[in-house]
Design a protein around this motif. Structure first.
Motif, mmCIF file in Angstrom:
data_model
loop_
_atom_site.group_PDB
_atom_site.id
_atom_site.type_symbol
_atom_site.label_atom_id
_atom_site.label_comp_id
_atom_site.label_asym_id
_atom_site.label_seq_id
_atom_site.Cartn_x
_atom_site.Cartn_y
_atom_site.Cartn_z
ATOM 1 N N ASP A 69 0.832 -1.206 0.000
ATOM 2 C CA ASP A 69 0.000 0.000 0.000
ATOM 3 C C ASP A 69 0.869 1.259 0.000
ATOM 4 O OD1 ASP A 69 -2.759 0.894 0.018
ATOM 5 O OD2 ASP A 69 -2.299 1.760 1.981
ATOM 6 N N LEU A 70 1.938 1.249 0.818
ATOM 7 C CA LEU A 70 2.822 2.422 0.883
ATOM 8 C C LEU A 70 3.578 2.617 -0.427
ATOM 9 C CD1 LEU A 70 3.930 2.165 4.589
ATOM 10 C CD2 LEU A 70 3.106 4.258 3.494
ATOM 11 N N ILE A 71 3.972 1.524 -1.066
ATOM 12 C CA ILE A 71 4.658 1.662 -2.368
ATOM 13 C C ILE A 71 3.679 2.247 -3.385
ATOM 14 C CG2 ILE A 71 5.690 0.383 -4.304
ATOM 15 C CD1 ILE A 71 6.897 -1.554 -2.201
ATOM 16 N N GLN A 72 2.468 1.707 -3.398
ATOM 17 C CA GLN A 72 1.468 2.218 -4.357
ATOM 18 C C GLN A 72 1.177 3.699 -4.120
ATOM 19 O OE1 GLN A 72 -1.554 -0.653 -3.361
ATOM 20 N NE2 GLN A 72 -1.175 -1.898 -5.183
ATOM 21 N N ASN A 73 1.268 4.132 -2.844
ATOM 22 C CA ASN A 73 1.002 5.538 -2.489
ATOM 23 C C ASN A 73 2.260 6.391 -2.467
ATOM 24 O OD1 ASN A 73 -1.736 5.293 -2.031
ATOM 25 N ND2 ASN A 73 -1.373 4.432 0.005
ATOM 26 N N ASN A 74 3.324 5.899 -3.055
ATOM 27 C CA ASN A 74 4.603 6.624 -3.096
ATOM 28 C C ASN A 74 5.070 7.063 -1.703
ATOM 29 O OD1 ASN A 74 4.517 6.493 -5.963
ATOM 30 N ND2 ASN A 74 3.040 8.175 -5.929
ATOM 31 N N GLY A 75 4.795 6.213 -0.701
ATOM 32 C CA GLY A 75 5.272 6.490 0.651
ATOM 33 C C GLY A 75 4.435 7.514 1.417
ATOM 34 N N ASP A 76 3.235 7.796 0.939
ATOM 35 C CA ASP A 76 2.366 8.768 1.625
ATOM 36 C C ASP A 76 1.700 8.098 2.853
ATOM 37 O OD1 ASP A 76 0.309 10.398 2.481
ATOM 38 O OD2 ASP A 76 -0.255 11.047 0.458
ATOM 39 N N ILE A 77 2.247 8.389 4.034
ATOM 40 C CA ILE A 77 1.805 7.725 5.273
ATOM 41 C C ILE A 77 0.326 8.017 5.560
ATOM 42 C CG2 ILE A 77 2.328 7.419 7.743
ATOM 43 C CD1 ILE A 77 4.730 6.775 5.904
ATOM 44 N N GLU A 78 -0.049 9.295 5.411
ATOM 45 C CA GLU A 78 -1.438 9.676 5.707
ATOM 46 C C GLU A 78 -2.414 8.905 4.834
ATOM 47 O OE1 GLU A 78 -2.590 11.445 8.225
ATOM 48 O OE2 GLU A 78 -0.473 11.307 8.759
ATOM 49 N N ASN A 79 -2.091 8.802 3.568
ATOM 50 C CA ASN A 79 -2.952 8.085 2.632
ATOM 51 C C ASN A 79 -3.108 6.615 3.043
ATOM 52 O OD1 ASN A 79 -4.344 7.131 0.449
ATOM 53 N ND2 ASN A 79 -3.133 8.232 -1.071
ATOM 54 N N ILE A 135 0.909 -11.516 -8.741
ATOM 55 C CA ILE A 135 0.628 -12.043 -7.400
ATOM 56 C C ILE A 135 1.898 -11.953 -6.544
ATOM 57 C CG2 ILE A 135 -0.080 -14.088 -6.074
ATOM 58 C CD1 ILE A 135 -1.610 -15.063 -8.536
ATOM 59 N N ILE A 136 1.728 -11.476 -5.307
ATOM 60 C CA ILE A 136 2.834 -11.510 -4.338
ATOM 61 C C ILE A 136 2.479 -12.562 -3.293
ATOM 62 C CG2 ILE A 136 4.145 -10.216 -2.616
ATOM 63 C CD1 ILE A 136 3.548 -7.673 -4.193
ATOM 64 N N TYR A 137 3.337 -13.549 -3.151
ATOM 65 C CA TYR A 137 3.113 -14.596 -2.140
ATOM 66 C C TYR A 137 4.163 -14.426 -1.046
ATOM 67 C CZ TYR A 137 2.291 -19.167 -0.002
ATOM 68 O OH TYR A 137 1.972 -20.178 0.894
ATOM 69 N N LEU A 199 5.722 -13.032 -7.308
ATOM 70 C CA LEU A 199 6.896 -12.658 -6.505
ATOM 71 C C LEU A 199 6.779 -13.421 -5.188
ATOM 72 C CD1 LEU A 199 9.425 -10.848 -6.025
ATOM 73 C CD2 LEU A 199 7.877 -9.203 -4.948
ATOM 74 N N TYR A 200 7.717 -14.327 -4.940
ATOM 75 C CA TYR A 200 7.662 -15.191 -3.746
ATOM 76 C C TYR A 200 8.587 -14.604 -2.680
ATOM 77 C CZ TYR A 200 6.849 -19.796 -1.546
ATOM 78 O OH TYR A 200 6.445 -20.837 -0.722
ATOM 79 N N LEU A 201 7.995 -14.100 -1.620
ATOM 80 C CA LEU A 201 8.775 -13.471 -0.541
ATOM 81 C C LEU A 201 8.861 -14.393 0.671
ATOM 82 C CD1 LEU A 201 7.101 -9.915 -0.479
ATOM 83 C CD2 LEU A 201 9.287 -10.509 -1.558
ATOM 84 N N PHE A 202 9.873 -14.167 1.499
ATOM 85 C CA PHE A 202 10.032 -14.925 2.740
ATOM 86 C C PHE A 202 10.047 -13.947 3.919
ATOM 87 C CE2 PHE A 202 11.880 -17.550 -0.548
ATOM 88 C CZ PHE A 202 11.419 -18.820 -0.239
ATOM 89 N N LYS A 216 12.440 -5.130 -3.907
ATOM 90 C CA LYS A 216 11.959 -6.193 -4.801
ATOM 91 C C LYS A 216 10.485 -5.998 -5.130
ATOM 92 C CE LYS A 216 14.585 -10.250 -3.347
ATOM 93 N NZ LYS A 216 14.480 -11.457 -2.514
ATOM 94 N N VAL A 217 9.722 -5.671 -4.080
ATOM 95 C CA VAL A 217 8.274 -5.472 -4.275
ATOM 96 C C VAL A 217 8.051 -4.271 -5.202
ATOM 97 C CG1 VAL A 217 6.060 -4.971 -3.145
ATOM 98 C CG2 VAL A 217 7.722 -6.470 -2.014
ATOM 99 N N MET A 218 8.806 -3.195 -4.937
ATOM 100 C CA MET A 218 8.687 -1.979 -5.759
ATOM 101 C C MET A 218 8.947 -2.302 -7.232
ATOM 102 S SD MET A 218 11.162 1.333 -5.620
ATOM 103 C CE MET A 218 12.457 0.548 -6.557
ATOM 104 N N GLU A 219 10.013 -3.027 -7.495
ATOM 105 C CA GLU A 219 10.358 -3.358 -8.890
ATOM 106 C C GLU A 219 9.295 -4.242 -9.513
ATOM 107 O OE1 GLU A 219 14.322 -4.882 -8.449
ATOM 108 O OE2 GLU A 219 15.186 -2.865 -8.236
ATOM 109 N N PHE A 220 8.782 -5.193 -8.737
ATOM 110 C CA PHE A 220 7.734 -6.095 -9.244
ATOM 111 C C PHE A 220 6.486 -5.294 -9.632
ATOM 112 C CE2 PHE A 220 4.218 -9.191 -8.392
ATOM 113 C CZ PHE A 220 4.572 -10.162 -9.326
ATOM 114 N N LEU A 221 6.230 -4.221 -8.865
ATOM 115 C CA LEU A 221 5.040 -3.392 -9.149
ATOM 116 C C LEU A 221 5.323 -2.366 -10.248
ATOM 117 C CD1 LEU A 221 3.653 -2.759 -5.530
ATOM 118 C CD2 LEU A 221 3.026 -4.540 -7.163
#
Ligand SMILES: Nc1ncnc2c1ncn2[C@@H]1O[C@H](COP(=O)(O)O)[C@@H](OP(=O)(O)O)[C@H]1O
Ligand SMILES: CCc1ccc(OS(=O)(=O)O)cc1
Length: 303
Positions: A69-79, A135-137, A199-202, A216-221
């Motif tokens: 959510d924060l990546i999608q919002n470009n780091g906008d905490i309030e949003n 998909i992010i797993y 994207l398979y995360l641990f 990694k998540v940012m690049e995947f998105l």
């Protein structure tokens, strides 16, 4: 009302909630309302720009959701604090009696949508494959995952009572828990990543180097955020910050009794050592070898 009185009232309300019933779809234990609603879940129509966050319960789903959510919002905490996490990302298969269902929420949401599921690979609605959705797993080592799930089942009336720890150990090992066997879940999604954008995360890697995993998540998105924005996201998705963020810890969920065990419990790798007996650890390791013999997937149990 005084704080003590509020807590007492909450406790009474929680005690009065009847436990949810369990049934099965294709041999996988799911909550009965999900099974009754199965046709609607299976026929859900994903869209090509949907993002799905998938996991076995208690693997770090909420953490991953907040990062996304924060990546999608470009780091906008309030949003990102606009709404509780379960309203920002519909929980696809979840059905709440006399209230919302995840499918209804998803259908009402404008695109691009981010959705959440705990379904094992074989039960994911086929439209996600047809529409080639990203998909992010996120996966977590089985021992910590089991302990976290045990405490979650003690505090969440939406899930069956886990019984004692010794009883739960057997239940978990047999895969007779909601959303099925941990082994089948993590292996099924691991295999699928070779033929689908997953994207398979641990969890353990996220603990070890959160910034690397967030990148990694940012690049995947397909996003490109500045270093200082990434640092801001790392800080705001730390366990300490998320524990104090009312939008990420289900504080107002009436089915969860946080005084029994908080939703944001410990947030560490290796807590299983405080819970497993020596015998359980031996039994677990033997079973684990057998279950994981047919996969290249491996986990860290400590950092
Ligand atoms: N920012 C964060 N950092 C580390 N762990 C986190 C976290 N946010 C949540 N968690 C942990 O992730 C688990 C919940 O996962 P999920 O969101 O899939 O339900 C809990 O584990 P513990 O019960 O071991 O503390 C919770 O404390
Ligand atoms: C709303 C009830 C519920 C059930 C299971 C959950 O799992 S997890 O925290 O996403 O792993 C959360 C909420």
């Amino acid at each position: 009302m005084a704080k003590d009185k509020v807590e007492e009232t909450k406790e009474l309300e929680w005690a009065l909630i009847p436990p949810r019933e369990v049934s099965q779809v294709d041999g996988v234990f799911l909550e009965k309302n999900m099974c009754n609603n199965w046709d609607k879940i299976w026929n859900f129509q994903a869209k090509p720009d949907d993002l799905l966050i998938a996991s076995y319960p208690k693997a770090g789903t909420t953490w991953t959701q907040e990062i996304v959510d924060l990546i999608q919002n470009n780091g906008d905490i309030e949003n990102s604090r606009r709404a509780p996490i379960h309203l920002r990302h519909p929980f696809l298969e979840w059905v709440r009696v006399n209230s919302f269902s995840g499918i209804d929420e998803a259908n009402a949401m404008p695109s691009p949508r981010t959705l959440k599921t705990h379904l094992p690979i074989q039960l994911l609605p086929p439209s996600f494959w047809e529409k080639k959705c990203k998909i992010i797993y996120v996966a977590r080592n089985a021992k910590d995952n089991m302990v976290s799930y045990y405490y979650f089942q003690t505090m969440n009336k939406g899930l069956p009572d886990p019984g004692s720890w010794d009883e739960y150990f057997e239940t978990f090992m047999s895969g007779k828990v909601m959303w099925g066997s941990w082994f089948d879940h993590v292996k099924g999604w691991w295999k699928k990543k070779d033929s689908h954008p997953i994207l398979y995360l641990f969890y353990e890697e996220m603990m070890k180097d959160p910034k690397r995993e967030i990148r990694k998540v940012m690049e995947f998105l397909g996003k490109n955020l500045k270093e200082e924005v990434l640092d801001k996201i790392v800080n705001n998705t730390s366990f300490a910050v998320m524990k104090n963020n009312p939008m990420t810890n289900y504080i107002n969920d009436i089915e969860m009794n946080h005084s029994l065990s908080p939703f944001m419990r410990k947030g560490v790798v290796g807590d299983w050592k405080n819970q497993f007996t020596e015998d359980q650890n031996k039994r677990f390791n033997e079973d684990y070898e057998k279950h994981m013999a047919d996969t290249s997937l491996s986990f860290f149990e400590e950092l």
